[in-house]
Design an enzyme around this catalytic site. Structure first.
Site, PDB file in Angstrom:
ATOM      1  N   ASP A 116      24.265  13.059  41.416  1.00 34.90           N
ATOM      2  CA  ASP A 116      25.470  12.471  40.847  1.00 34.90           C
ATOM      3  C   ASP A 116      26.124  11.504  41.831  1.00 34.90           C
ATOM      4  OD1 ASP A 116      25.948  14.707  42.416  1.00 34.90           O
ATOM      5  OD2 ASP A 116      27.653  15.413  41.255  1.00 34.90           O
ATOM      6  N   TYR A 161      12.024  18.958  30.741  1.00 34.25           N
ATOM      7  CA  TYR A 161      11.094  18.387  29.768  1.00 34.25           C
ATOM      8  C   TYR A 161       9.860  19.265  29.567  1.00 34.25           C
ATOM      9  CZ  TYR A 161      13.702  13.959  29.983  1.00 34.25           C
ATOM     10  OH  TYR A 161      14.670  12.999  29.905  1.00 34.25           O
ATOM     11  N   ASP A 182      14.457  10.028  35.074  1.00 31.72           N
ATOM     12  CA  ASP A 182      14.614   9.327  33.801  1.00 31.72           C
ATOM     13  C   ASP A 182      15.981   8.662  33.727  1.00 31.72           C
ATOM     14  OD1 ASP A 182      14.177   8.422  31.241  1.00 31.72           O
ATOM     15  OD2 ASP A 182      14.088  10.393  30.316  1.00 31.72           O
ATOM     16  N   ASP A 226      17.132   4.495  34.532  1.00 34.53           N
ATOM     17  CA  ASP A 226      17.800   3.730  33.473  1.00 34.53           C
ATOM     18  C   ASP A 226      19.130   3.172  33.966  1.00 34.53           C
ATOM     19  OD1 ASP A 226      15.713   4.402  31.832  1.00 34.53           O
ATOM     20  OD2 ASP A 226      16.943   5.159  30.195  1.00 34.53           O
ATOM     21  N   LYS A 255      20.036  18.154  42.926  1.00 28.49           N
ATOM     22  CA  LYS A 255      21.316  18.818  42.668  1.00 28.49           C
ATOM     23  C   LYS A 255      21.229  20.268  43.139  1.00 28.49           C
ATOM     24  CE  LYS A 255      25.545  18.574  40.966  1.00 28.49           C
ATOM     25  NZ  LYS A 255      26.586  17.830  41.733  1.00 28.49           N
TER      26      LYS A 255
END
Length: 326
Positions: free
Chosen positions: A199, A120, A223, A227, A167
């Site tokens: 993941d 971002y 983010d 969610d 990750k």
């Protein structure tokens, strides 16, 4: 001391849930001064700018900001607003409440998301018709600042350290730096950590969310994973958030503008009101913050409920119920 609060409703249901949160705060009679600013799609259509300079300056100068939601212009609104308060961490609780039909009613997590960099950071290029690129930025300094906040967050609480989601097995330089920095800061502060690949976290949190408590993660991971957790507790309409900076902060619900119901007066104000409770806690009104949170939880448990939670109540009905309980 009178606190000045910027109020930026934005677009869609932000125009409905933000005034609801202000009504709750005003009912506490704490003497806050509310100053409204404009931002979002409608403002861009009218002025050519999604975030006018005066609105940016308002967020950068007030004690705290209540923000609603932005539509297509979201990247041009919320990212600069977070910059205006120098937000380095996004705090996102994901909690299942009694009375709400949740996939995993035992879920009770808090995501501490790095809020300034990663993918971002805004470094995108189109090299040709066939090729576009995105540069991911991870710095030791930003990772340290997040880690110090995480250590302070869990210190002296019931939280037993925190989990680092990353990750680093693939993004060895960027997530490797993030993971190693956060672990080092935690060790220096005597805070226990464990780690999980992001993941794998997505699977494990669905199967057994109780194994996680506080989760520290890079920007995009925070983010997406928060969610995902929203789906376990009943939807985005129940997730608040706080964007914390060194001197001021911005509070927003995680949900978007919900254009399908915008203007109907049926938006669920719970996430926005809990975000307002987080604002109270940030400003040092711990007793009032607890009271607002308990009033929202009681309303969620006993009703009334907006249509997203299976009821037929309006935004105003729910807001009045929270205020009555206060």
């Amino acid at each position: 001391m009178t606190h000045e609060i910027a109020v930026i409703p934005g677009d869609g249901i932000g125009q409905e849930v933000t005034p609801a949160a202000v009504d709750v705060l005003e009912s506490l009679e704490l003497g806050f001064e509310f100053v409204e600013g404009e931002a979002g799609d409608a403002v861009r259509e009218e002025t050519g700018e999604a975030l006018p300079q005066e609105t940016y300056d308002l967020a950068a100068s007030t004690d705290a900001t209540l923000f609603g939601a932005a539509g297509d212009s979201a990247a041009d609104v919320i990212l600069p607003l977070r910059e205006a308060v120098d937000s380095f961490v996004n705090v996102r609780p994901a909690k299942a409440y009694p009375g709400i039909d949740a996939v995993r009613p035992e879920t009770d997590l808090v995501f501490l998301r790095e809020n300034t960099e990663g993918v971002y950071a805004g470094h995108e290029d189109r090299l040709s018709e066939d090729v576009s690129t995105l540069t991911r930025v991870v710095t030791e300094s930003a990772s340290e600042r997040l880690a110090e906040f995480a250590c302070d967050y869990v210190s002296g609480t019931e939280h037993d350290g925190f989990t680092i989601a990353h990750k680093a097995n693939v993004m060895r330089e960027t997530d490797g730096l993030f993971r190693d920095t956060v672990k080092s800061v935690a060790e220096d502060n005597g805070i226990e950590t464990d780690e999980v690949l992001m993941d794998a976290f997505a699977t494990h949190v669905c199967l057994d969310p109780e194994q996680f408590d506080v989760v520290v993660c890079p920007n995009l991971a925070g983010d997406v994973l928060s969610d995902l957790a929203a789906g376990l507790v009943g939807g985005l309409g129940l997730l608040p958030s706080a964007n914390i900076g060194p001197d001021r902060a911005l509070f927003e619900p995680v949900h978007g503008t919900a254009p399908d119901i915008a203007g109907d007066g049926l938006a669920n104000p719970a996430a926005k009101i809990i975000s307002a409770a987080m604002l109270l806690e940030y400003l040092g009104y711990d007793e009032e913050a607890d009271a607002v949170t308990e009033a929202v939880e009681s309303t969620l448990a006993e009703g009334p409920h907006t249509p997203d939670l299976g009821g037929d109540a309006s935004t105003e009905d729910v807001t009045e119920a929270v205020i009555d309980r206060l």
